[in-house]
Design a protein around this motif. Structure first.
Motif, PDB file in Angstrom:
ATOM      1  N   TYR A 119      50.043  36.965  36.505  1.00 40.25           N
ATOM      2  CA  TYR A 119      48.776  37.040  35.779  1.00 40.25           C
ATOM      3  C   TYR A 119      48.223  38.144  35.107  1.00 40.25           C
ATOM      4  N   PRO A 120      48.606  37.269  33.660  1.00 39.13           N
ATOM      5  CA  PRO A 120      48.828  38.852  33.424  1.00 39.13           C
ATOM      6  C   PRO A 120      47.086  39.950  32.935  1.00 39.13           C
ATOM      7  N   ASP A 121      45.910  39.690  32.919  1.00 32.81           N
ATOM      8  CA  ASP A 121      45.173  40.828  33.159  1.00 32.81           C
ATOM      9  C   ASP A 121      45.031  40.993  34.679  1.00 32.81           C
ATOM     10  N   ALA A 122      45.997  40.676  35.418  1.00 34.28           N
ATOM     11  CA  ALA A 122      45.757  41.233  36.328  1.00 34.28           C
ATOM     12  C   ALA A 122      46.325  43.173  36.090  1.00 34.28           C
ATOM     13  N   VAL A 123      45.777  43.923  37.120  1.00 36.99           N
ATOM     14  CA  VAL A 123      45.695  45.280  37.326  1.00 36.99           C
ATOM     15  C   VAL A 123      47.448  45.449  36.809  1.00 36.99           C
ATOM     16  N   THR A 124      48.153  44.866  37.480  1.00 42.36           N
ATOM     17  CA  THR A 124      49.868  45.537  37.159  1.00 42.36           C
ATOM     18  C   THR A 124      50.367  44.147  37.454  1.00 42.36           C
ATOM     19  N   PRO A 125      50.206  43.697  36.429  1.00 42.26           N
ATOM     20  CA  PRO A 125      51.961  42.467  36.067  1.00 42.26           C
ATOM     21  C   PRO A 125      52.814  42.225  35.995  1.00 42.26           C
ATOM     22  N   GLY A 126      54.129  41.740  36.834  1.00 45.11           N
ATOM     23  CA  GLY A 126      54.910  41.861  37.505  1.00 45.11           C
ATOM     24  C   GLY A 126      55.439  42.420  38.318  1.00 45.11           C
ATOM     25  N   HIS A 127      54.872  42.762  39.179  1.00 40.06           N
ATOM     26  CA  HIS A 127      54.158  44.014  40.396  1.00 40.06           C
ATOM     27  C   HIS A 127      55.511  42.512  41.240  1.00 40.06           C
ATOM     28  N   SER A 128      56.124  43.176  41.796  1.00 39.45           N
ATOM     29  CA  SER A 128      56.902  42.513  42.994  1.00 39.45           C
ATOM     30  C   SER A 128      56.189  42.094  44.211  1.00 39.45           C
ATOM     31  N   TYR A 129      56.157  41.199  44.675  1.00 38.39           N
ATOM     32  CA  TYR A 129      55.658  40.146  45.776  1.00 38.39           C
ATOM     33  C   TYR A 129      55.926  41.171  47.111  1.00 38.39           C
ATOM     34  N   SER A 130      55.323  42.324  47.343  1.00 40.65           N
ATOM     35  CA  SER A 130      56.103  43.251  48.307  1.00 40.65           C
ATOM     36  C   SER A 130      54.624  44.062  48.755  1.00 40.65           C
ATOM     37  N   GLY A 131      54.984  44.247  50.314  1.00 37.64           N
ATOM     38  CA  GLY A 131      53.817  45.214  50.749  1.00 37.64           C
ATOM     39  C   GLY A 131      54.244  46.146  49.892  1.00 37.64           C
ATOM     40  N   ALA A 132      55.228  47.052  50.014  1.00 41.55           N
ATOM     41  CA  ALA A 132      54.822  48.268  48.773  1.00 41.55           C
ATOM     42  C   ALA A 132      54.281  48.398  48.064  1.00 41.55           C
ATOM     43  N   SER A 133      54.798  47.606  47.357  1.00 40.96           N
ATOM     44  CA  SER A 133      54.125  47.095  45.626  1.00 40.96           C
ATOM     45  C   SER A 133      52.176  46.987  45.731  1.00 40.96           C
ATOM     46  N   LEU A 134      52.526  46.025  46.784  1.00 42.07           N
ATOM     47  CA  LEU A 134      50.283  45.985  47.327  1.00 42.07           C
ATOM     48  C   LEU A 134      50.027  47.312  47.187  1.00 42.07           C
ATOM     49  N   GLU A 135      50.172  48.177  48.384  1.00 41.87           N
ATOM     50  CA  GLU A 135      49.596  48.861  49.122  1.00 41.87           C
ATOM     51  C   GLU A 135      50.370  50.535  47.737  1.00 41.87           C
ATOM     52  N   GLN A 136      51.015  50.205  47.009  1.00 38.06           N
ATOM     53  CA  GLN A 136      50.538  51.071  45.539  1.00 38.06           C
ATOM     54  C   GLN A 136      49.799  50.597  44.893  1.00 38.06           C
ATOM     55  N   ASP A 137      49.371  49.647  44.990  1.00 43.77           N
ATOM     56  CA  ASP A 137      47.883  49.071  44.097  1.00 43.77           C
ATOM     57  C   ASP A 137      47.206  49.226  43.716  1.00 43.77           C
ATOM     58  N   LEU A 138      47.048  49.193  45.227  1.00 48.57           N
ATOM     59  CA  LEU A 138      45.437  49.622  46.187  1.00 48.57           C
ATOM     60  C   LEU A 138      45.069  50.642  45.989  1.00 48.57           C
ATOM     61  N   THR A 139      45.888  52.079  45.886  1.00 47.57           N
ATOM     62  CA  THR A 139      46.683  53.242  46.148  1.00 47.57           C
ATOM     63  C   THR A 139      46.149  53.507  44.917  1.00 47.57           C
TER      64      THR A 139
END
Length: 293
Positions: A152-172
């Motif tokens: 989704y282009p209006d997400a905080v970080t479009p293109g981030h891989s679907y991984s636990g590490a990416s999710l944790e990084q984005d929520l941090t």
């Protein structure tokens, strides 16, 4: 420190539940005022309105700051895909169209509740995939959207891989950006895997920051038949969820105007009202409840 009358009330609650006074006090929400920075963590669009709309309004009215971060965009509802998108098969384009509609609804609902545009944050991770991301380090592709990264282009970080590490990084990154003094997150006891996983992740990140005392938990999937009755019930408080039996709860009382605006915000979710209306309306009560972590 508790006011003497508040202490007496807390002692009575502790005696009834058979728990310590410190547990009861830990469940209570802090004062909501102009210094409050509230972050609501919602696994799906509508969760924030179901459980936190009253608190959101109160903070906004007091001059505080309200932010919402949606972990997913709700792109994996098979019932929605059937009734809203008229899709019998799992078509990725239809699932993404559904997500776009739900994000639009989320913006409308949260704006009504006092959330500024800059406080409306979408991460775009896979609906029905949050638990899997956090439990398994192997690459993940949503079977609904066919996406392996935030699409989704209006997400905080479009293109981030679907991984636990990416999710944790984005929520941090969201926590760093918002710097919340109060975090409302799903209870790890919630029976929905996305909700329970989001709650566990929030608690881990906030504990790492030494700020676990700022976290309070809400629940949507709290046990079979809950909340009851499954309909709009003006004047009724929200009863304890079965899955929170024995857990100290803070009860937040809504004014009639706050309850009315909560209903209006919930009705902004046209997709969800069409498929789950009676269940959603059952959360429009005179109270909202929160537990300590």
């Amino acid at each position: 420190m508790l006011h003497p009358r508040g202490r007496q009330f807390a002692l009575r609650i502790a005696a009834v539940l058979g728990i310590g006074l410190s547990d009861v006090v830990a469940a209570q929400l802090p004062p909501l005022d102009a210094s409050t920075s509230l972050l609501v963590i919602a696994p799906h669009p509508d969760d924030e309105t179901l459980c936190c709309a009253g608190v959101m309004q109160r903070v906004a009215h007091a001059g505080g700051r309200v932010s919402v971060v949606w972990i997913t965009s709700g792109d994996a509802s098979e019932l929605d895909l059937l009734l809203i998108e008229h899709s019998l098969l799992m078509r990725p384009a239809k699932a993404r169209d559904l997500a776009a509609r739900r994000m639009h609804e989320a913006r409308a609902a949260s704006t009504l509740l006092g959330v500024a545009i800059e406080g409306q944050l979408f991460l775009g991770y896979p609906d029905r995939g949050v638990q899997r991301l956090l439990a398994d380090p192997t690459p993940y592709t949503s079977r609904f959207t066919a996406a392996a990264a935030v699409p989704y282009p209006d997400a905080v970080t479009p293109g981030h891989s679907y991984s636990g590490a990416s999710l944790e990084q984005d929520l941090t990154a969201v926590l760093d950006r918002v710097r919340p003094t109060l975090v409302l997150t799903p209870s790890p006891r919630d029976s929905h895997p996305d909700h329970a996983a989001a709650g566990r992740l929030t608690l881990r990140l906030m504990e790492r920051r030494g700020a676990l005392q700022a976290v309070h938990c809400w629940i949507v999937h709290g046990g079979e038949g809950w909340p009851s009755p499954r309909q709009l019930s003006p004047g009724l408080p929200l009863e304890r969820a079965p899955l929170l039996a024995g857990v100290p709860l803070a009860t937040f009382e809504l004014t009639p105007a706050e309850e009315d605006l909560k209903l209006a915000a919930l009705r902004a979710y046209g997709t969800q009202m069409q498929t789950l209306g009676p269940f959603l309306l059952a959360f429009v009560r005179t109270t909202e409840t929160f537990s300590a972590p």
